[in-house]
Design an enzyme around this catalytic site. Structure first.
Site, PDB file in Angstrom:
ATOM      1  N   ASN A  12       0.857  -1.187   0.000  1.00 43.11           N
ATOM      2  CA  ASN A  12       0.000   0.000   0.000  1.00 43.11           C
ATOM      3  C   ASN A  12       0.894   1.238   0.000  1.00 43.11           C
ATOM      4  O   ASN A  12       1.615   1.495   0.964  1.00 43.11           O
ATOM      5  CB  ASN A  12      -0.896  -0.032   1.246  1.00 43.11           C
ATOM      6  CG  ASN A  12      -1.708   1.231   1.417  1.00 43.11           C
ATOM      7  OD1 ASN A  12      -1.831   2.042   0.509  1.00 43.11           O
ATOM      8  ND2 ASN A  12      -2.273   1.404   2.603  1.00 43.11           N
ATOM      9  N   LYS A  14      -0.017   4.323   0.047  1.00 40.17           N
ATOM     10  CA  LYS A  14      -0.618   5.437   0.784  1.00 40.17           C
ATOM     11  C   LYS A  14      -0.524   6.728  -0.033  1.00 40.17           C
ATOM     12  O   LYS A  14      -0.754   6.712  -1.241  1.00 40.17           O
ATOM     13  CB  LYS A  14       0.019   5.555   2.165  1.00 40.17           C
ATOM     14  CG  LYS A  14      -0.084   4.243   2.948  1.00 40.17           C
ATOM     15  CD  LYS A  14       0.246   4.380   4.400  1.00 40.17           C
ATOM     16  CE  LYS A  14       0.105   3.029   5.085  1.00 40.17           C
ATOM     17  NZ  LYS A  14       0.297   3.143   6.547  1.00 40.17           N
ATOM     18  N   HIS A  98      -9.060  -0.162   5.561  1.00 44.79           N
ATOM     19  CA  HIS A  98      -7.736   0.060   6.153  1.00 44.79           C
ATOM     20  C   HIS A  98      -7.884   0.809   7.471  1.00 44.79           C
ATOM     21  O   HIS A  98      -8.784   1.629   7.642  1.00 44.79           O
ATOM     22  CB  HIS A  98      -6.859   0.848   5.184  1.00 44.79           C
ATOM     23  CG  HIS A  98      -5.429   0.925   5.586  1.00 44.79           C
ATOM     24  ND1 HIS A  98      -4.970   1.828   6.528  1.00 44.79           N
ATOM     25  CD2 HIS A  98      -4.346   0.204   5.201  1.00 44.79           C
ATOM     26  CE1 HIS A  98      -3.669   1.658   6.694  1.00 44.79           C
ATOM     27  NE2 HIS A  98      -3.262   0.682   5.893  1.00 44.79           N
ATOM     28  N   GLU A 100      -6.401   3.218   8.737  1.00 44.29           N
ATOM     29  CA  GLU A 100      -6.397   4.677   8.621  1.00 44.29           C
ATOM     30  C   GLU A 100      -7.743   5.185   8.128  1.00 44.29           C
ATOM     31  O   GLU A 100      -8.186   6.274   8.514  1.00 44.29           O
ATOM     32  CB  GLU A 100      -5.263   5.119   7.694  1.00 44.29           C
ATOM     33  CG  GLU A 100      -3.897   4.892   8.321  1.00 44.29           C
ATOM     34  CD  GLU A 100      -2.758   4.885   7.328  1.00 44.29           C
ATOM     35  OE1 GLU A 100      -1.613   4.724   7.771  1.00 44.29           O
ATOM     36  OE2 GLU A 100      -3.005   5.034   6.110  1.00 44.29           O
ATOM     37  N   GLU A 169      -4.011  -5.977  10.410  1.00 45.11           N
ATOM     38  CA  GLU A 169      -3.098  -4.860  10.592  1.00 45.11           C
ATOM     39  C   GLU A 169      -3.505  -4.104  11.851  1.00 45.11           C
ATOM     40  O   GLU A 169      -4.361  -3.219  11.803  1.00 45.11           O
ATOM     41  CB  GLU A 169      -3.103  -3.944   9.375  1.00 45.11           C
ATOM     42  CG  GLU A 169      -4.470  -3.699   8.744  1.00 45.11           C
ATOM     43  CD  GLU A 169      -4.526  -2.353   8.069  1.00 45.11           C
ATOM     44  OE1 GLU A 169      -3.607  -2.075   7.301  1.00 45.11           O
ATOM     45  OE2 GLU A 169      -5.469  -1.599   8.335  1.00 45.11           O
ATOM     46  N   GLY A 175       2.572   2.743  11.286  1.00 40.65           N
ATOM     47  CA  GLY A 175       3.257   4.020  11.314  1.00 40.65           C
ATOM     48  C   GLY A 175       3.722   4.475  12.685  1.00 40.65           C
ATOM     49  O   GLY A 175       4.011   5.650  12.889  1.00 40.65           O
ATOM     50  N   SER A 214       4.089  -1.905  10.829  1.00 38.10           N
ATOM     51  CA  SER A 214       5.445  -1.336  10.730  1.00 38.10           C
ATOM     52  C   SER A 214       6.476  -2.441  10.716  1.00 38.10           C
ATOM     53  O   SER A 214       6.294  -3.460  11.389  1.00 38.10           O
ATOM     54  CB  SER A 214       5.694  -0.405  11.904  1.00 38.10           C
ATOM     55  OG  SER A 214       4.767   0.655  11.901  1.00 38.10           O
TER      56      SER A 214
END
Length: 214
Positions: A12, A14, A98, A100, A169, A175, A214
């Site tokens: 991904n 991003k 996702h 985020e 995830e 991150g 990460s």
């Protein structure tokens, strides 16, 4: 590893490489993919680079995934993109739910399920993401939270023959510099596989489960 499931690596991008640098990166990944014929590779460029990267990867082993999509096929949804548009841009895959998107844009389990239906209807292979926050992990709620998220789309995957993927995830490992170790990731992967098997052995066999963090 079940011999019926090919390994899958999905990247991904991003909000990076949305123009010429994305095409250059895609070309490099095509070269890498040629050297690992037993592995499926998928890249997720930003919307602005999807068509260009798809053209660069045409004829290669590298698949193209969008990072998100709208559940509706068309309409007055300024700034959004439909499954049909993604297909036209050269996508064969789409990342849904996702962390985020859930954390910053308020995406819900029900909304992710609706998008999963739309993706499958358009013949896009969904990579559906699930994962818990740090607060939920520290409270011992990991499996309860992930099961709730999986349950939202489990029946949908079971009704379609497409071999979708589920990406575990954990939000706290995106991150942040922290990561889930093998034991933590494998515990959740095993639980997800068990829930899939509860729906059908065939579903559990064909679904690929990824770890993202990460």
């Amino acid at each position: 590893m079940n011999p019926e499931r090919r390994p899958l690596i999905a990247g991904n991008w991003k909000m990076f490489h949305g123009g010429p640098t994305g095409v250059t990166l895609a070309a490099e990944i095509v070269k890498v993919a040629a050297g690992v014929p037993h592995v499926d590779m998928v890249i997720g460029p930003p919307f602005t680079a999807l068509a260009a990267c798809a053209a660069e990867c045409d004829g290669s082993k590298v698949g193209i995934a969008a990072q998100n999509m709208h559940a509706k096929g068309s309409g007055a949804f300024t700034g959004e993109i439909s499954a049909a548009m993604l297909k036209d841009a050269g996508c064969g895959w789409v990342i849904l739910g996702h962390s985020e998107r859930r954390q910053y844009f308020g995406e819900t389990d029900a909304g992710v399920a609706e998008k999963t239906v739309a993706a499958l209807g358009a013949k896009l292979v969904p990579i559906v993401c699930v994962g818990e926050t740090l607060k939920e992990r520290e409270a011992g709620e990991t499996l309860r939270v992930v099961k709730r998220q999986v349950d939202a789309f489990l029946d949908i995957l079971g009704q379609d023959p497409v071999a979708a993927a589920i990406a575990y995830e954990p939000v706290w490992a995106i991150g942040t510099g922290k990561n889930a170790g093998p034991t933590e990731a494998e515990e959740v992967h095993e639980a997800i596989r068990t829930w899939l098997k509860g729906k059908s052995v065939e579903l559990a066999t064909r679904t690929r489960i990824l770890y993202g963090g990460s």
